[in-house]
Write an enzyme that holds these catalytic residues in place. Structure first.
Site, PDB file in Angstrom:
ATOM      1  N   ARG A  35       0.731  -1.089   0.336  1.00 13.37           N
ATOM      2  CA  ARG A  35      -0.286   0.365  -0.083  1.00 13.37           C
ATOM      3  C   ARG A  35       1.081   1.376   0.183  1.00 13.37           C
ATOM      4  O   ARG A  35       0.433   2.122  -0.548  1.00 13.37           O
ATOM      5  CB  ARG A  35      -0.651  -0.425   1.046  1.00 13.37           C
ATOM      6  N   LYS A 197     -19.289 -16.118   1.987  1.00  9.70           N
ATOM      7  CA  LYS A 197     -20.251 -15.619   1.394  1.00  9.70           C
ATOM      8  C   LYS A 197     -21.449 -15.342   0.281  1.00  9.70           C
ATOM      9  O   LYS A 197     -20.740 -14.252   0.523  1.00  9.70           O
ATOM     10  CB  LYS A 197     -21.212 -14.716   3.365  1.00  9.70           C
ATOM     11  N   GLY A 350      -7.801  -7.594  -1.672  1.00 11.89           N
ATOM     12  CA  GLY A 350      -8.065  -7.760  -0.512  1.00 11.89           C
ATOM     13  C   GLY A 350      -7.614  -9.883  -0.875  1.00 11.89           C
ATOM     14  O   GLY A 350      -6.700  -9.596  -0.416  1.00 11.89           O
ATOM     15  N   GLY A 373     -13.292  -4.079  -0.262  1.00 15.35           N
ATOM     16  CA  GLY A 373     -14.383  -3.558  -0.177  1.00 15.35           C
ATOM     17  C   GLY A 373     -14.765  -2.447  -0.967  1.00 15.35           C
ATOM     18  O   GLY A 373     -15.786  -2.178  -1.638  1.00 15.35           O
TER      19      GLY A 373
END
Length: 394
Positions: A35, A197, A350, A373
């Site tokens: 990052r 999920k 991620g 996200g």
């Protein structure tokens, strides 16, 4: 939105929101500086333009409490090494102490403010906190794509109090790649969605079904789709309340003419542990009380063939529990398929980035997003508050 290169930065106080939320070891050393490396082009450009650079970021989740373990000090140290200049750390991000530190910056100099989230007002997008941040700057640059889906003070609120606002080079690059891979993609366009999920990817699946030619589903979320089609999934993770939704999405794909791929075999285990007994089975033969933890080799071959003619591939979510070696092969096979494809390949941040890096293929994909996200929110067809705030300043 404006880009940093469209503004005059010389001798101005330029506050740059960056994402320096990097992992640390027990000694406080940065263990992955990806990052930090991502924002270096923006920082170097601002310094070359003789700006007085003020960096602000968060680290961890201190929840409004000042905690030493969440200090920005390790990030400041690593930044100084990479930029080869001193990067002082201010004791706070607002108030008299921060102001004194900012006043000392010379043109072509830089400072890093202490953790924004030491103040609860940051995540609450408090107007007064936003104004106090703005008081330190003449120009505001957002180069933190990974937090641009959050309407926080340093992302959205500050733009109401600083006249000149623009995107940094990393944020611009992220948006450009997303537009090229989804909004204005070359077809055939294939979306690969994995992870645990269905609920976390529901919006992305619905929106992408309007855009893609093919959709590949892997990871534990595939269990819910498979069970909705009548297959027995043993003790695998299944979202029982979404079985109807999963069936509806498969029907929607058929209506749209989207080829919808689900696993045909899987790696099952009698427990979720490194010492579990594992075996390879077709989806028709998942044993009772066993769990599917990775896609199988036949599925990997099928998914590879589905990618053969793709011109654009977007991947978000691993194919299995890749953290354990026994269940990482499906995700690694997907990485190989991706890197072999004659297509633009975009990896959505991620855990998906972690899989690609674990396979040593970070240099072999077209682009790896810095924000899981934020990337997922774009896949859902939503606007990012941080980007919308900059667009309003045009």
């Amino acid at each position: 939105m404006k880009n940093i290169k469209e503004l005059d930065l010389s001798n101005k106080r330029v506050m740059i929101r960056v994402d320096l939320n990097v992992p640390l070891d027990d000694q406080g050393n940065v263990t992955d500086d990806t990052r930090i490396l991502g924002v270096l082009p923006t920082l170097r450009y601002a310094l070359e333009q003789n700006a007085k650079v003020i960096l602000c970021s968060h680290c961890g989740r201190p929840k409004g409490q000042r905690q030493e373990k969440f200090s920005m000090a390790p990030a400041a140290k690593r930044l100084a090494q990479l930029l080869d200049i001193e990067v002082p750390l201010a004791p706070d991000c607002i108030g008299p102490e921060a102001q004194t530190c900012v006043d000392k910056i010379q043109p072509g100099g830089i400072i890093l403010l202490e953790n924004l989230r030491f103040h609860e007002a940051e995540t609450k997008n408090d107007p007064e906190f936003s104004r106090q941040l703005a008081d330190l700057a003449d120009v505001y640059i957002n180069d933190a794509f990974a937090v641009s889906h959050r309407a926080h003070a340093s992302v959205e609120g500050i733009t109401h109090y600083v006249e000149e606002c623009a995107a940094g080079l990393l944020l611009q690059k992220e948006m450009d790649y997303f537009n090229r891979s989804v909004s204005n993609a070359a077809h055939p366009l294939v979306a690969i969605l994995g992870g645990a999920k269905v609920s976390s990817k529901l919006g992305a699946i619905r929106n992408m079904l309007e855009r893609v030619d093919k959709m590949i589903i892997g990871g534990a979320m595939a269990n819910t789709f498979l069970k909705s089609q009548g297959y027995k999934t043993g003790s695998s993770l299944v979202e029982e309340d979404l079985l109807g939704t999963a069936k509806e999405l498969i029907s929607l794909a058929q209506e749209k003419g989207v080829k919808f791929y689900l696993p045909v075999d899987c790696i099952v285990a009698d427990k979720f542990a490194p010492d579990a007994t594992i075996k390879k089975v077709t989806i028709q033969e998942v044993p009772e009380n066993w769990m599917c933890l990775d896609i199988g080799p036949a599925t990997s071959i099928m998914f590879d063939e589905a990618l053969y003619d793709a011109k654009t591939i977007v991947w978000n979510g691993p194919m299995g529990a890749f953290e354990m070696d026994a269940y990482s092969r499906g995700s690694h096979a997907m990485v190989q398929s991706l890197t072999a494809a004659h297509a633009m390949t975009v990896v959505g941040g991620g855990d998906t980035n972690a899989v690609v890096n674990q396979a040593g293929a970070g240099q072999d994909v077209s682009y790896m997003s810095t924000g899981g996200g934020a990337f997922l929110m774009l896949m859902e067809g939503k606007s990012l508050p941080g980007v919308t705030a900059l667009e309003k300043k045009l």
